[in-house]
Design an enzyme around this catalytic site. Structure first.
Site, PDB file in Angstrom:
ATOM      1  N   THR A 125       0.725  -1.273   0.057  1.00 42.59           N
ATOM      2  CA  THR A 125       0.177   0.000   0.000  1.00 42.59           C
ATOM      3  C   THR A 125       0.923   1.222   0.017  1.00 42.59           C
ATOM      4  O   THR A 125       0.346   2.300  -0.493  1.00 42.59           O
ATOM      5  CB  THR A 125      -0.965   0.112   1.214  1.00 42.59           C
ATOM      6  OG1 THR A 125      -0.283  -0.471   2.400  1.00 42.59           O
ATOM      7  CG2 THR A 125      -2.055  -1.025   1.040  1.00 42.59           C
ATOM      8  N   TYR A 126       2.120   1.380   0.558  1.00 43.99           N
ATOM      9  CA  TYR A 126       2.985   2.314   0.879  1.00 43.99           C
ATOM     10  C   TYR A 126       3.303   2.556  -0.979  1.00 43.99           C
ATOM     11  O   TYR A 126       3.171   3.682  -1.467  1.00 43.99           O
ATOM     12  CB  TYR A 126       4.143   2.176   1.275  1.00 43.99           C
ATOM     13  CG  TYR A 126       5.106   3.006   1.639  1.00 43.99           C
ATOM     14  CD1 TYR A 126       4.808   4.356   1.788  1.00 43.99           C
ATOM     15  CD2 TYR A 126       6.454   3.232   0.564  1.00 43.99           C
ATOM     16  CE1 TYR A 126       5.848   5.417   1.617  1.00 43.99           C
ATOM     17  CE2 TYR A 126       7.387   4.306   0.299  1.00 43.99           C
ATOM     18  CZ  TYR A 126       6.989   5.414   1.014  1.00 43.99           C
ATOM     19  OH  TYR A 126       8.139   6.217   0.801  1.00 43.99           O
TER      20      TYR A 126
END
Length: 270
Positions: free
Chosen positions: A154-155
Site C-alpha cells: 500500500t505504501y
C-alpha cells in the site's frame, strides 16, 4: 520557481525529517513558512528555528487524512496570513510487513495520508497557486512509485498514485495556460530518517542522506524540473522496467534486492 524571497510556503509533515529540512531550506532562501504537522510541539520548534534566521513562520497542527480539517486550515491561513505561493506535500506514512498481517486500518491510513490527503491539500490551495504570479507544487513521492514493493504494497501503490496525480496536474496546468505554476515530483530511494529502519537497501540504491536530497529538491524547484529522482539508479528504473519482459524484470528486481528490501522493516509509521 526562480524567485523565493518573501513568498509564503506551506510544508506538511514539517516537524522532522526532510519536512523540517525543506522548511528550513525555503526559509534560507527568503521564504516565510507555514509549518504543519500532527506534532504541534515539533512544528512550533521548527517555526522557532525559522524565526531565528530572520523569516516569518507559523506552526499549525494538521491531520491531512481529514478533509474537513484541511478545509478549515485553508480558511484560517487565508484569513490570518493570506495567499500562499508554494505548497510542499511532504507528509506521509509507511507501514511494512506481510500484507495480511498488517491491520487494514494501517493500509487504509496509508492511502488517506499519502494519496487522498495530498490531493485534498492541493485542491484546497489551488486557487492561491493560480492567483500567485509565480508558484510551485512540490509533491514527495518515492522510487517505489515506479516498481512493485513486496511487504510495502500500500505504501508503494500510494506513491504510484502521487506520481500519476502530479504528472496529470502538471500537464493540465500547461493545457490551461497556467505556466506560472510549477510542479515537481520527488522520487527518492530510501532516506535515512528513521522511517525506514530495518530496510535492506537494494544494490545500487544506498540510503540517501537527508541534507543532500533536500539540496537536490531545492535545485529542482528553482529550475522547475518535473522530477527529482535520486540516487542515480532511480533515473532509469522506469525505463529499464518498461524495456524488459515482465519475467526478466521480476528476476532483475529480485537479484537487486528490491523485492525483499522491506521484508525486515521496523521503522515508525508517521
Amino acid at each position: 520557481m526562480k524567485q523565493f524571497y518573501g513568498k509564503k510556503v506551506v510544508v506538511t509533515g514539517a516537524a522532522g525529517g526532510i519536512g523540517r529540512l525543506m522548511a528550513l531550506a525555503f526559509a534560507g532562501r527568503g521564504c516565510d513558512v507555514i509549518v504543519t504537522d500532527l506534532n504541534q510541539e515539533g512544528a512550533e520548534k521548527v517555526a522557532a528555528e525559522i524565526r531565528a534566521v530572520g523569516r516569518q513562520a507559523w506552526a499549525y497542527r494538521l491531520d491531512i487524512s481529514r478533509v474537513e480539517d484541511i478545509q478549515v486550515f485553508r480558511s484560517r491561513i487565508r484569513k490570518e496570513i493570506g495567499r500562499i505561493d508554494a505548497l510542499v506535500n511532504n507528509a506521509g506514512v509507511v507501514y511494512g510487513g506481510v500484507f495480511e498481517m498488517v491491520p487494514i486500518e494501517k493500509h487504509l491510513m496509508t492511502y488517506a495520508v499519502n494519496a487522498a490527503g495530498l490531493v485534498a491539500m492541493t485542491h484546497a490551495f489551488f486557487a492561491d497557486l493560480l492567483e500567485s504570479p509565480e508558484s510551485h507544487i512540490l509533491n514527495i513521492a518515492s522510487a517505489s512509485g515506479f516498481v512493485g514493493l513486496p511487504f510495502g504494497a500500500t505504501y508503494a501503490s500510494s506513491k504510484w498514485a502521487v506520481i500519476g496525480f502530479s504528472e496529470s496536474i502538471r500537464l493540465e496546468l500547461q493545457e490551461r495556460g497556467f505556466d506560472h505554476v510549477g510542479v515537481t515530483t520527488v522520487c527518492p530511494g530510501y532516506i535515512a530518517t528513521g522511517m525506514f529502519d530495518g530496510v535492506r537497501t537494494p544494490k545500487l540504491l544506498p540510503f540517501l542522506e537527508p541534507d543532500k536530497i533536500v539540496a537536490k529538491i531545492m535545485d529542482g524547484v528553482e529550475k522547475n524540473h518535473p522530477y527529482v529522482k535520486e540516487p542515480f539508479m532511480v533515473k532509469s528504473v522506469d525505463l529499464l522496467k518498461g524495456a524488459l519482459p515482465q519475467k526478466l524484470w521480476d528476476k532483475a528486481a529480485q537479484a537487486l534486492g528490491i523485492t525483499s528490501s522491506m521484508m525486515h522493516w521496523k521503522g515508525h509509521g508517521r
